[in-house]
Design an enzyme around this catalytic site. Structure first.
Site, PDB file in Angstrom:
ATOM      1  N   GLY A   1      -0.541  -7.475  -4.881  1.00  0.00           N
ATOM      2  CA  GLY A   1      -1.883  -7.927  -4.527  1.00  0.00           C
ATOM      3  C   GLY A   1      -2.974  -7.577  -5.523  1.00  0.00           C
ATOM      4  O   GLY A   1      -3.964  -8.300  -5.622  1.00  0.00           O
ATOM      5  N   ASN A  41     -10.180  -7.109 -16.054  1.00  0.00           N
ATOM      6  CA  ASN A  41     -10.678  -8.338 -15.427  1.00  0.00           C
ATOM      7  C   ASN A  41     -11.626  -7.959 -14.294  1.00  0.00           C
ATOM      8  O   ASN A  41     -11.202  -7.404 -13.285  1.00  0.00           O
ATOM      9  CB  ASN A  41      -9.502  -9.176 -14.902  1.00  0.00           C
ATOM     10  CG  ASN A  41      -9.962 -10.507 -14.336  1.00  0.00           C
ATOM     11  OD1 ASN A  41     -10.970 -11.062 -14.784  1.00  0.00           O
ATOM     12  ND2 ASN A  41      -9.261 -11.008 -13.344  1.00  0.00           N
ATOM     13  N   LYS A  63     -13.172  -9.633 -12.047  1.00  0.00           N
ATOM     14  CA  LYS A  63     -13.032 -10.268 -10.737  1.00  0.00           C
ATOM     15  C   LYS A  63     -11.951  -9.586  -9.886  1.00  0.00           C
ATOM     16  O   LYS A  63     -12.203  -9.193  -8.757  1.00  0.00           O
ATOM     17  CB  LYS A  63     -12.709 -11.763 -10.922  1.00  0.00           C
ATOM     18  CG  LYS A  63     -12.844 -12.569  -9.653  1.00  0.00           C
ATOM     19  CD  LYS A  63     -12.717 -14.064  -9.898  1.00  0.00           C
ATOM     20  CE  LYS A  63     -14.027 -14.682 -10.319  1.00  0.00           C
ATOM     21  NZ  LYS A  63     -14.015 -16.160 -10.233  1.00  0.00           N
ATOM     22  N   PHE A  65       0.822  -1.228   0.000  1.00  0.00           N
ATOM     23  CA  PHE A  65       0.000   0.000   0.000  1.00  0.00           C
ATOM     24  C   PHE A  65       0.842   1.258   0.000  1.00  0.00           C
ATOM     25  O   PHE A  65       0.389   2.311   0.427  1.00  0.00           O
ATOM     26  CB  PHE A  65      -0.989  -0.008   1.190  1.00  0.00           C
ATOM     27  CG  PHE A  65      -1.689  -1.334   1.363  1.00  0.00           C
ATOM     28  CD1 PHE A  65      -2.608  -1.751   0.416  1.00  0.00           C
ATOM     29  CD2 PHE A  65      -1.400  -2.164   2.420  1.00  0.00           C
ATOM     30  CE1 PHE A  65      -3.229  -2.983   0.539  1.00  0.00           C
ATOM     31  CE2 PHE A  65      -2.025  -3.399   2.550  1.00  0.00           C
ATOM     32  CZ  PHE A  65      -2.942  -3.807   1.608  1.00  0.00           C
ATOM     33  N   GLN A  89     -10.199  -5.284  -5.935  1.00  0.00           N
ATOM     34  CA  GLN A  89      -9.390  -4.109  -5.603  1.00  0.00           C
ATOM     35  C   GLN A  89     -10.268  -2.953  -5.135  1.00  0.00           C
ATOM     36  O   GLN A  89      -9.915  -2.202  -4.236  1.00  0.00           O
ATOM     37  CB  GLN A  89      -8.585  -3.693  -6.836  1.00  0.00           C
ATOM     38  CG  GLN A  89      -7.317  -2.961  -6.494  1.00  0.00           C
ATOM     39  CD  GLN A  89      -6.510  -2.596  -7.724  1.00  0.00           C
ATOM     40  OE1 GLN A  89      -6.848  -2.985  -8.850  1.00  0.00           O
ATOM     41  NE2 GLN A  89      -5.455  -1.846  -7.540  1.00  0.00           N
ATOM     42  N   LYS A 140      -7.577   3.205 -17.139  1.00  0.00           N
ATOM     43  CA  LYS A 140      -7.148   4.457 -16.507  1.00  0.00           C
ATOM     44  C   LYS A 140      -6.592   4.294 -15.096  1.00  0.00           C
ATOM     45  O   LYS A 140      -6.149   5.266 -14.498  1.00  0.00           O
ATOM     46  CB  LYS A 140      -8.310   5.457 -16.470  1.00  0.00           C
ATOM     47  CG  LYS A 140      -8.771   5.894 -17.863  1.00  0.00           C
ATOM     48  CD  LYS A 140      -9.534   7.212 -17.858  1.00  0.00           C
ATOM     49  CE  LYS A 140     -10.914   7.084 -17.266  1.00  0.00           C
ATOM     50  NZ  LYS A 140     -11.706   8.332 -17.431  1.00  0.00           N
ATOM     51  N   GLY A 145      -6.193   1.499  -8.377  1.00  0.00           N
ATOM     52  CA  GLY A 145      -5.761   1.267  -6.995  1.00  0.00           C
ATOM     53  C   GLY A 145      -6.042   2.415  -6.044  1.00  0.00           C
ATOM     54  O   GLY A 145      -6.474   2.197  -4.912  1.00  0.00           O
ATOM     55  N   GLU A 146      -5.811   3.627  -6.476  1.00  0.00           N
ATOM     56  CA  GLU A 146      -5.977   4.776  -5.575  1.00  0.00           C
ATOM     57  C   GLU A 146      -7.428   5.245  -5.517  1.00  0.00           C
ATOM     58  O   GLU A 146      -7.963   5.485  -4.429  1.00  0.00           O
ATOM     59  CB  GLU A 146      -5.090   5.952  -6.018  1.00  0.00           C
ATOM     60  CG  GLU A 146      -3.792   5.585  -6.695  1.00  0.00           C
ATOM     61  CD  GLU A 146      -2.747   4.972  -5.786  1.00  0.00           C
ATOM     62  OE1 GLU A 146      -2.854   5.139  -4.570  1.00  0.00           O
ATOM     63  OE2 GLU A 146      -1.839   4.306  -6.309  1.00  0.00           O
TER      64      GLU A 146
END
Lengths: 734, 240
Positions: free
Chosen positions: A460, A622, A624, A233, A629, A692, A695-696
């Site tokens: 992850g 994807n 899934k 993270f 996430q 685009k 994660g954040e």
């Protein structure tokens, strides 16, 4: 929907069987155990350090301190400048710059003996006055001397002050700590002058460069393995002193050294999201048009590095507004240097901005979403560029429908379910879409498999799965036939995993390399007897077979093609990067989090009855892993909103709650009902797949959504995170 | 008899009769009860120092030159090491192990560092995160809070013991299908807890699962999917 759009995680088998190898788990013959002993003061110098008892303890092989260390030659080369990226030089001298700063490394032949010996180290200090409280030291704020640290102004400076309706408020977020489940850990060893690290790094290439700098060896001589990361993270974005210490120990003993931080050390030695105080000023017409917006932030850094993040940046472009000012300042404190934590800057900034927008909407007696729509930005006013794509309105609509926004009443405390007050809230998130130059090698093997190689990590999010999906989509090979090799040096150079840029960077590189490889295979086939007289444009490649589009009976398998050409493999290595066209656009992901909270007015207890997270992240490669996430980012935001805060006892400059019993993170019981919605429309500019980044944005905007919902439920506005029950219970009308 | 003298004599015996070791251990514990002040960890003299000094160095007072040499060759270290280990017979994933371990070794460190079973994870070492969850005699426990030496003849099942070759346990399959993880580090603990949660009869609703799975932290935040996976296995009704 294509066959690769909802595949299982390709490393799932390894992860559910315990066979995935994390850094400290490599079987290393002759490995010995190291442990760092920390200072017990927050600032000063070491008067004396007694290592004798530890040295005499059974099994102890070495005790390293500033008194006996062989200082790496790279230490001298670092200029005395407070640039970020020049971390604490461990064991450099007798100075103590923060509480629990490593002052000794103890190495023994077994884990138990190492731990016991470490407990025997005792130090005396010359104490100096320390400063760890941002709220008391905020007057020592200073500007960062870089372009990014400059103030920003559009239109009139602090133009909000001249508006018809003015709103001003101050918001604070406490220090939050990444705390991935896997502790920071490393196995370090040397082969002559060549170091090898099995370590928790989000960037193999970055770690190589840092280590090469410290030990003054060529980058190519540094080997880094970081194939599985148990979360990070952001804390794996730095090369930390513990990694250098392990290398020092391994060099001294000429043996591999395993060093795993204690959970307590994870709170003090490997960064955190910095305590930040923000001031917001909003100005609008009575009809609800924003005319001015000022966003100021003061954040902590360490005494030895200038750390900054984009806390105020979102305020410059997310809403249409003629007069915008932003200022960012830092205050050096006696702590470890902060490091970007998921949604760095934006997560902090969106809390202030999106709460202020909610407060202004109340002041104008507008629905918060109506108010935002009135100020929808048709282009990026900061960069004066068009958006590459923007489906923020679809996120609003998708979220309103799923959360049941129609049941919301603007009057706080007016909706009840039994004894619970009901509140609805939302918060907007955004994050830039970046693409780093990335090399990927793709190779077809005679057994029908496709190997994709890149040094990028997978901490992850499912990078390997994403690479597999793209590879399968382009080559038509089954997912099972694709082998990913990643997370170690020696492979084609990939980017650091961070900034939501991995799919855009590595995915594009996989996309390009696979296309080139297919072309190469088709080109090779077109020269064979089987396709004599057939133009190359009429050949197709599908599932390892090259055939004629018009006459599918004319075909050749990849395996036979390789055999006929006496090739062991067919290989393409390609460097992929963004094209010039992308620079003409402003490319951002957008997210909106919606929450329905239940607040017990007698106990102040807050339950998240329903959480809906919507995002415009371009193409979803994807479903899934992306949904996973998004769920996870939202949970991180829930922690930020409701429970996470590192409490410091400022008398001693040390943390009080440096463990999982006292530093609360969300657990299963906290997450009642969660939904995820993706607009899933391709961005025409960002990269070949049209993604685009996720994660954040998965986290940014969640904390203000909760704060806004709590206000809607109770009429109590909490401007200092986390929103714990004590902050609510005093003032709520029963 | 004075404890120190007693110990010294036994130590000398031990040099000749190592098989006396087990008895010595018991005697030592009995003596400790009678003389609690003589052996404390907080004392600046560690227990190890104490044993070495009282044992070997008293022996050295008799001073045959060969024993001085023994000290120089760190044999004292080896004897101390021998004194400090305890025998442990333990079955892990169906395989019997007869070991000599330090009494302070946790089950978690035994699995990870000595038996090379690194599927069981260390997340906090304080019983606060659940990453180290294993089954001992069919019950889920936190292996970081469990001294290995207390698990005499126990049957331990770790994440490595669930699958039969390539054939996964239903809970492992469900975790993959429902994507009940991201980084995978808490996953072995989640899966061991998930199986136990059903066996204990604590998986009768999503609420109940959430409650009884709250000892296992997932920092990636895969809780929604973890509950999906456990719910499916529970409803599938397969023998676990």
């Amino acid at each position: 929907m294509s066959k690769t759009s909802n595949i299982n995680r390709v490393d799932g088998f390894a992860k559910v069987t315990g066979s995935a190898t994390y850094s400290a788990e490599y079987k290393t013959p002759g490995v010995v155990y190291g442990c760092l002993v920390g200072s017990t003061i927050a600032r000063g110098r070491i008067k004396s350090i007694d290592t004798k008892k530890a040295e005499w303890a059974p099994g102890v092989l070495a005790v390293i301190t500033h008194l006996n260390v062989d200082k790496p030659t790279g230490y001298q080369k670092v200029k005395d400048k407070r640039n970020f990226g020049q971390p604490l030089q461990i064991f450099k001298d007798d100075s103590v710059l923060y509480y629990d700063q490593p002052i000794a490394l103890v190495i023994a032949d077994t884990f138990e003996r190492m731990q016991y010996a470490a407990s025997l180290i005792k130090a005396d200090y010359f104490k100096e006055e320390h400063s760890t409280d941002l709220q008391k030291a905020a007057d020592k704020e200073k500007k960062i001397d870089t372009e990014k640290g400059n103030d920003y102004h559009r239109g009139e400076h602090d133009g909000y002050k001249n508006a018809e309706v003015i709103f001003e408020a101050e918001y604070t977020i406490p220090t939050e700590v990444h705390n991935p489940m896997e502790l920071a850990n490393i196995i370090a060893k040397w082969d002559g002058n060549k170091p090898t690290l099995y370590t928790k790094s989000q960037g193999v290439e970055g770690t190589r460069r840092s280590v090469a700098g410290v030990f003054d060896v060529p980058v190519e001589d540094v080997s880094v393995f970081s194939e599985y990361l148990g979360g990070a993270f952001g804390m794996g974005l730095h090369t930390w002193p513990y990694e250098i210490a392990a290398l020092m120990g391994a060099k001294k003993l000429n043996r591999p050294v395993k060093l795993v931080l204690h959970r307590e050390q994870m709170f003090t030695n490997v960064g955190f999201r910095p305590f930040t105080i923000q001031k917001m000023g909003l100005g609008a017409t009575k009809a609800g048009k924003l005319t001015g917006l000022t966003h100021e932030a003061v954040a902590m850094t360490s005494s030895y590095e200038d750390f900054m993040e984009g806390t105020v940046n979102m305020s410059r472009f997310i809403y249409d507004c003629a007069n915008v000012s932003t200022r960012y300042r830092i205050v050096p404190l006696d702590t470890c240097t902060p490091i970007w934590m998921r949604g760095p800057g934006e997560a902090t900034g969106s809390f202030a901005l999106e709460c202020a927008m909610d407060e202004m909407a109340y002041k104008l007696n507008l629905d918060p979403i109506e108010f935002r729509k009135l100020n929808y930005a048709e282009k990026d006013q900061e960069q004066n560029k068009p958006w590459s794509s923007k489906y923020l309105l679809e996120c609003y609509e998708g979220g309103m429908e799923r959360i049941g926004w129609k049941n919301r009443k603007n009057e706080p405390g007016s909706v009840k379910e039994g004894n619970w007050l009901v509140g609805y809230g939302m918060g907007t998130g955004t994050f830039g879409c970046y693409r780093s130059p990335t090399s990927v090698k793709a190779k077809f093997l005679p057994d029908g498999n496709l190997v994709l190689q890149c040094s990028v990590n997978d901490m992850g999010p499912g990078t390997a799965t994403m690479m597999t999906a793209i590879g399968a989509e382009i080559t038509g090979l089954p997912v099972e036939n694709i082998i990913i090799e990643m997370g170690k040096s020696g492979l084609p150079k990939g980017p650091t995993q961070g900034g939501s840029a991995t799919t855009s960077s590595v995915g594009s590189a996989v996309h390009d390399a696979c296309n080139l490889l297919v072309s190469k295979a088709v080109g090779l086939a077109s020269g064979t007897l089987a396709f004599k007289g057939i133009p190359i444009t009429e050949l197709t490649f599908e599932n390892g077979v090259i055939s004629s589009k018009k006459n599918s009976s004319k075909s050749v398998t990849l395996a036979s093609l390789l055999t006929a050409n006496k090739l062991d493999e067919l290989t393409v290595e390609n460097l992929s990067k963004a094209d010039e066209e992308a620079k003409k656009y402003s490319i951002y992901s957008f997210s909106v989090h919606f929450v329905k909270v239940l607040v017990n007015p007698n106990l102040g207890k807050i339950r998240l009855a329903h959480v809906v997270s919507c995002a415009d992240i371009g193409t979803v490669i994807n479903q899934k892993t992306s949904a996973g996430q998004m769920y996870g980012g939202a949970v991180g935001g829930i922690g930020m909103g409701l429970m996470e805060a590192l409490e410091i006892d400022h008398r001693f400059g040390r943390p009080i709650n440096n463990n999982f019993a006292d530093y609360h993170v969300p657990v299963n019981a906290d997450i009642e009902k969660q939904e995820v919605f993706f607009v899933n429309k391709k961005d025409p500019i960002s990269n070949p797949m049209g993604t685009k980044g996720l994660g954040e944005t998965a986290l940014v905007g969640m904390a203000p959504a909760i704060a806004n919902a709590v206000f809607n439920a109770t009429g109590k506005r909490v401007r200092d995170l986390p929103i714990t029950l004590d902050k609510i219970i005093e003032t709520v009308k029963v | 008899m004075n404890f120190i003298t007693f110990c010294d004599l036994r130590l000398l015996n031990l040099l000749e009769y190592p098989s006396d070791f087990a008895n010595l251990k018991i005697d030592r514990m009995a003596s400790k009860k009678n003389n609690p002040k003589e052996v404390t960890e907080n004392d600046s003299n560690s227990r190890r120092d104490f044993i070495k000094k009282s044992g070997l160095f008293t022996a050295l007072a008799f001073t045959p030159p060969s024993l001085v040499m023994a000290s120089e060759n760190k044999w004292d270290e080896k004897i101390a090491e021998y004194l400090e280990t305890v025998p442990l017979s333990i079955e892990v994933n169906g395989k019997k192990h007869n070991l000599n371990i330090e009494p302070r070794t946790t089950l978690l460190d035994l699995l990870r560092e000595q038996l090379q079973l690194t599927g069981t994870k260390k997340g906090c070492d304080h019983g606060q995160c659940g990453a180290c969850t294993v089954h001992v005699n069919g019950t889920r426990i936190l292996s970081c809070l469990t001294l290995a030496s207390m698990q005499q003849n126990a049957e331990v099942t770790t994440i490595e013991g669930l699958a039969k070759g390539k054939k996964l346990h239903p809970m492992q399959e469900a975790f993959i299908k429902h994507d009940g993880f991201q980084c995978g580090y808490c996953t072995p603990g989640q899966i061991m807890s998930g199986i136990a949660c059903i066996k204990e009869g604590h998986a009768n609703s999503r609420e109940e699962i959430r409650e009884y799975m709250s000892g296992n932290i997932c920092r990636c935040g895969a809780y929604h999917n973890i509950v999906d996976a456990i719910t499916e296995v529970k409803e599938g009704g397969k023998e676990l």
